[in-house]
Design an enzyme around this catalytic site. Structure first.
Site, short mmCIF file in Angstrom:
data_model
loop_
_atom_site.label_atom_id
_atom_site.label_comp_id
_atom_site.label_asym_id
_atom_site.label_seq_id
_atom_site.Cartn_x
_atom_site.Cartn_y
_atom_site.Cartn_z
CD GLU A 19 -2.22 -4.27 11.43
OE1 GLU A 19 -1.04 -4.65 11.54
OE2 GLU A 19 -2.73 -4.00 10.33
N GLY A 69 -4.96 -1.70 4.92
CA GLY A 69 -4.13 -2.82 4.47
C GLY A 69 -4.79 -4.17 4.73
NE ARG A 70 -6.80 -3.66 10.78
CZ ARG A 70 -6.18 -2.49 10.92
NH1 ARG A 70 -5.00 -2.29 10.34
NH2 ARG A 70 -6.71 -1.51 11.63
CE LYS A 72 -3.57 2.32 2.68
NZ LYS A 72 -4.49 2.31 3.80
CE LYS A 83 5.62 -0.91 10.38
NZ LYS A 83 4.65 -0.21 9.52
CG HIS A 139 -5.38 -35.44 16.41
ND1 HIS A 139 -5.49 -36.66 17.03
CD2 HIS A 139 -6.39 -35.39 15.50
CE1 HIS A 139 -6.50 -37.34 16.50
NE2 HIS A 139 -7.07 -36.58 15.57
CD GLU A 147 9.11 -6.03 7.45
OE1 GLU A 147 8.84 -4.91 6.95
OE2 GLU A 147 8.83 -6.34 8.62
#
Ligand code: F6P
Length: 560
Positions: free
Chosen positions: A361, A274-275, A214, A517, A392, A220
């Protein structure tokens, strides 16, 4: 009515629910489940979906009180403000309009007075055209070969949603057929191991890299993008970037600066969080490259169906509203801090990780939308695994340890049915037997008396007792097509928004990710100067200094 600066916890509706907790503590799901009228009132159907929340620790009265809470929180008004494009993300002064990303072409949804739907469809049409060129082989790479593999670089919202949808569609017969001969991979982590895994077995000549960010500043993603640019240029020369790299971003100036042709950039807008961006080019481009636009369009239509339901259905029949209110009930009144998302579908294995970001978030906040410290917790710890794998793994804890409200998600028709001759049931029936059994095991439990009747030895009775009274809800989808995946996504997106609206927080900003950050920037600077000039460590506490010292002295990272 709560004024905009009042906290929801100061309202009568909130206090009424606090008092009501004592009534609920006296009930057991074992008994509540005997009331067929209650159970019937806790079933909801819409567009092929069936929601059953009768295994929540709630009575009809609880639901009424929660609906009152919704009114006190001005929930309906807040939903309308979202759809009307008001700047409800006040700390970033933005509209929240992911619903516009999947609106029909003739819909009118305005941000700052302008209908955004035509812009959305311009980008969708551009994706359709571009993905058809790539898929048909009319767009070729630098050496004239068709591009059959795609690596999408992105992180957080620019990764988790697309990965979830990709994973869900991988075995859908229609999507599977249209993806023949193609691969879609996702590069998210800055760990160079993720680069190695992504490029393993791929040839730059036949690979298209989609950089999804965005902001186009995420550390990263940008380092990974430079790394793959290097992978392409080392093999094919610098001019190959124009044919092998495209971008999705709101920041088209930075896309161009990076060296990607602006004609090969796919825009979205600051009113898409973003999400909440999987329905923008963030998800639609990589998914259309893999499955073709027509499959992805069905996904958008499924989400849009839920949007319309959410916008126009009265709150007492509104699925995302009821789900959101029940989550508020579980977190703020019953005090359960976590929620397990348990799809009985391997295709939904990346659903919980995606909802983790959407929910945590969005709602992991400490202050109200007006900046007042909250006297109650918001958000919940979301986690999950597909059934039966989870059974399990961590189900022991949710059956006999902590109480964790569970979402069971089941699918009527398997994407890939198998029936072996001579077996009692088909493989999908076997899976679904568990889907139907687990909620009752949690709700009813098993008493010492039942165990005694089974002649269980006395010393084992405490260990084999299940207290029960553990809440869950069940959501049954008719099948798992692209359309249903869109429905599921939108239900959870809106449920999270409902929770935030009721708690009175801003579910659309994420200031909490910033501090880490900033501190990483300081460390990056230090690593650079220590490695290039041998500069001594400075400005860190004893702990970080010791760890950094060990890292610098013993690591084999190349000296710059
Ligand atoms: O983790 C913080 C965050 O800003 C997320 O909200 C976002 O989804 C992610 O980083 C990636 O951001 P971008 O798409 O700008 O690279």
């Amino acid at each position: 009515m709560a004024s905009s600066t009042a906290l929801i916890s100061d309202t009568e509706a909130w206090k009424d629910l606090k008092g009501h907790v004592e009534d609920i503590k006296k009930t057991h799901l074992r008994d509540l489940m005997t009331d067929a009228n209650r159970c019937q009132s806790m079933m909801m159907e819409f567009d092929g979906l069936l929601l059953d929340y009768s295994r929540q620790r709630a009575t009809v009265e609880t639901v009424d009180k929660l609906l009152n809470l919704a009114k006190a929180a001005q929930l309906t008004e807040k939903i309308s403000r979202m759809f009307n494009g008001e700047h409800i993300n006040s700390t970033e002064n933005r509209s929240v309009l992911h619903v516009a990303l999947r609106a029909p072409k003739d819909a009118v949804i305005k941000a700052d007075g302008k209908n955004v739907v035509p812009e959305v469809w311009n980008v969708l049409d551009k994706i359709k055209e571009f993905s058809e060129k790539i898929r048909s082989g009319s767009w070729v790479g630098a050496t004239g070969k068709p591009l059959k593999d795609v690596i999408a670089i992105g992180i957080g919202g620019s990764f988790l949603g697309p990965l979830f949808v990709h994973t869900a569609l991988q075995t859908d017969p229609e999507a599977l057929e249209s993806a023949k001969g193609r691969q879609l991979r996702f590069l998210a982590n800055i760990d160079p191991v993720d680069v190695a895994r992504n490029i393993n077995g791929l040839n730059p000549e036949t690979t298209l890299v989609v950089v999804v960010s965005k902001t186009f500043t995420t550390a990263e993603t940008m380092l990974n993008a430079r790394t793959l640019r290097e992978w392409i240029t080392a093999a094919l020369g610098a001019s190959a970037v124009a044919k092998h790299m495209v971008a999705v971003s709101t920041n088209l100036a930075l896309v161009e600066k990076f060296g990607i042709d602006p004609n090969n950039a796919f825009a979205f807008w600051d009113w898409v969080g973003g999400r909440y961006s999987v329905c923008s080019a963030v998800g639609v481009l990589p998914l259309s490259l893999q499955y073709g636009f027509s499959v992805v369009e069905k996904f958008l239509k499924g989400a849009s169906s839920i949007d319309q339901h959410f916008q126009s259905t009265p709150i007492e029949k509104n699925i995302p509203v009821l789900l959101g209110l029940l989550s508020v009930w579980n977190v703020s009144f019953l005090g359960y801090p976590a929620r397990a998302i348990l799809p009985y579908s391997q295709a939904l294995e990346k659903f919980a990780p995606h909802i983790q970001q959407v929910s945590m978030e969005s709602n992991g906040k400490g202050v109200s939308i007006d900046g007042l410290p909250l006297p109650f917790e918001t958000g919940e710890i979301d986690f999950g695994e597909p059934g039966t794998n989870g059974q399990h793994s961590f189900y022991q804890l949710i059956h006999q340890g902590r109480v964790i409200p569970c979402d069971f998600i089941g699918i009527v028709k398997s994407q890939q049915p198998v029936y072996l001759k001579g077996e009692v049931v088909s493989n999908h029936d076997e899976l679904m037997s568990n889907f139907f059994a687990q909620p009752d095991a949690l709700a009813y439990g098993k008493t010492p008396e039942q165990l005694q009747k089974e002649n269980v030895s006395e010393n084992l009775i405490p260990h084999k007792t299940f207290s029960g009274n553990r809440p869950s809800l069940s959501l049954l989808l008719p099948e798992l097509t692209a359309y249903n995946v869109g429905q599921l996504l939108a239900i959870y997106e809106h449920r999270v928004a409902v929770q935030g609206f009721v708690w009175g927080i801003n579910s659309f900003d994420q200031w909490g990710v910033e501090l880490g950050k900033v501190l990483a920037t300081q460390v990056r600077k230090q690593l650079h100067s220590s490695r290039t000039q041998g500069t001594a460590l400075e400005g860190f506490n004893y702990s970080t200094t010791t760890l950094l010292k060990r890292y610098l002295e013993t690591s084999s990272e190349p000296q710059m």
